[in-house]
Design a protein around this motif. Structure first.
Motif, PDB file in Angstrom:
ATOM      1  N   ALA A  23     -33.753  46.299 -42.544  1.00  0.00           N
ATOM      2  CA  ALA A  23     -33.313  47.146 -43.601  1.00  0.00           C
ATOM      3  C   ALA A  23     -34.612  47.031 -44.877  1.00  0.00           C
ATOM      4  N   LYS A  24     -35.068  45.812 -45.096  1.00  0.00           N
ATOM      5  CA  LYS A  24     -35.605  45.543 -46.210  1.00  0.00           C
ATOM      6  C   LYS A  24     -37.119  46.217 -45.788  1.00  0.00           C
ATOM      7  N   ILE A  25     -37.387  45.859 -44.362  1.00  0.00           N
ATOM      8  CA  ILE A  25     -38.765  46.404 -43.873  1.00  0.00           C
ATOM      9  C   ILE A  25     -38.767  48.008 -44.155  1.00  0.00           C
ATOM     10  N   ILE A  26     -37.713  48.425 -43.704  1.00  0.00           N
ATOM     11  CA  ILE A  26     -37.727  49.984 -43.938  1.00  0.00           C
ATOM     12  C   ILE A  26     -37.798  50.403 -45.072  1.00  0.00           C
ATOM     13  N   ALA A  27     -37.184  49.771 -46.282  1.00  0.00           N
ATOM     14  CA  ALA A  27     -37.096  50.392 -47.469  1.00  0.00           C
ATOM     15  C   ALA A  27     -38.353  50.232 -47.918  1.00  0.00           C
ATOM     16  N   THR A  49     -23.756  50.990 -43.803  1.00  0.00           N
ATOM     17  CA  THR A  49     -22.937  50.228 -45.159  1.00  0.00           C
ATOM     18  C   THR A  49     -24.040  50.159 -46.286  1.00  0.00           C
ATOM     19  N   GLY A  50     -25.032  51.388 -46.263  1.00  0.00           N
ATOM     20  CA  GLY A  50     -25.935  51.429 -47.348  1.00  0.00           C
ATOM     21  C   GLY A  50     -26.960  50.226 -47.417  1.00  0.00           C
ATOM     22  N   LEU A  51     -27.324  49.783 -46.349  1.00  0.00           N
ATOM     23  CA  LEU A  51     -28.462  48.531 -46.471  1.00  0.00           C
ATOM     24  C   LEU A  51     -29.852  49.040 -46.974  1.00  0.00           C
ATOM     25  N   VAL A  52     -30.174  50.086 -46.457  1.00  0.00           N
ATOM     26  CA  VAL A  52     -31.527  50.355 -46.932  1.00  0.00           C
ATOM     27  C   VAL A  52     -31.404  51.336 -48.244  1.00  0.00           C
ATOM     28  N   GLY A  53     -30.479  52.141 -48.432  1.00  0.00           N
ATOM     29  CA  GLY A  53     -30.105  53.030 -49.700  1.00  0.00           C
ATOM     30  C   GLY A  53     -30.043  52.094 -50.834  1.00  0.00           C
TER      31      GLY A  53
END
Length: 201
Positions: A23-27, A49-53
């Motif tokens: 998720a951090k890499i995608i963000a 669960t909103g990991l990226v947003g």
């Protein structure tokens, strides 16, 4: 959205070290595609669960977290309450089957959402209408992988075929690139993720 019942069961235990890392890499990859300034509104569609947003809240004026799973949305709402976030809202809706819901944003991102959608053209058309003028759609999903065979999800997507589908809907300025490779990334198979950027006329 497809497989809703699966995500309802997964919600409480969805987050793990690997998913948080990805998720951090995608963000970070999404951040590179965003215009400068923080006056835009965004929709994290199929947010889970909103990991990226949650990683992108400081990049937007506001983010609406949207998902068809009530349990996933409950997890996001817990985070919003715990962190006292003022620029985050939630909405539990299936935009694939209920286009009447008034979604509006300058930027919409879908992270590993399309692979669960049986008829992607319907959802993409609905999201096209939800975008404000000159709005931006960012899709992050798996490249086509012939080793993945499932009646539950797509086997990933061929970037140029997806681009052609989106052109027919009306999207412009389409471009895509692969940005991440990993082992056991997709249905326990080695796989890669792409980001596709598109603009509404």
């Amino acid at each position: 959205m497809g497989n809703i019942h699966v995500f309802e069961k997964m919600a409480a235990n969805y987050e793990n070290e690997e998913r948080i890392k990805i998720a951090k890499i995608i963000a970070e990859t999404i951040q590179k595609q965003l215009p400068k300034g923080k006056e835009q509104t965004a929709i994290d569609y199929g947010c889970g669960t909103g990991l990226v947003g949650m990683e992108l809240l400081s990049d937007f004026k506001s983010i609406q977290f949207v998902d068809a799973s009530k349990n996933m949305i409950a997890m996001v709402e817990q985070k919003i309450n715990d962190k006292h976030l003022s620029n985050a809202t939630t909405l539990c809706v299936d935009g694939e089957v209920d286009p009447s819901v008034a979604l509006h944003g300058d930027c919409i991102f879908l992270v590993q959402v399309l692979l669960h959608i049986p008829t992607i053209e319907t959802l993409l058309s609905n999201l096209y209408r939800a975008l404000n003028g000159n709005g931006q759609l960012l899709i992050i999903d798996f490249d086509y992988n012939e080793a993945v065979v499932s009646d539950k999800v797509h086997s990933g997507f061929k970037q140029q075929e997806l681009i052609q589908t989106m052109k027919k809907i009306g999207f412009t300025n389409l471009k895509a690139r692969t940005f991440y490779h990993g082992n056991q990334l997709f249905m326990n198979q080695e796989a890669s993720l792409f980001i596709l950027e598109a603009t509404k006329k």
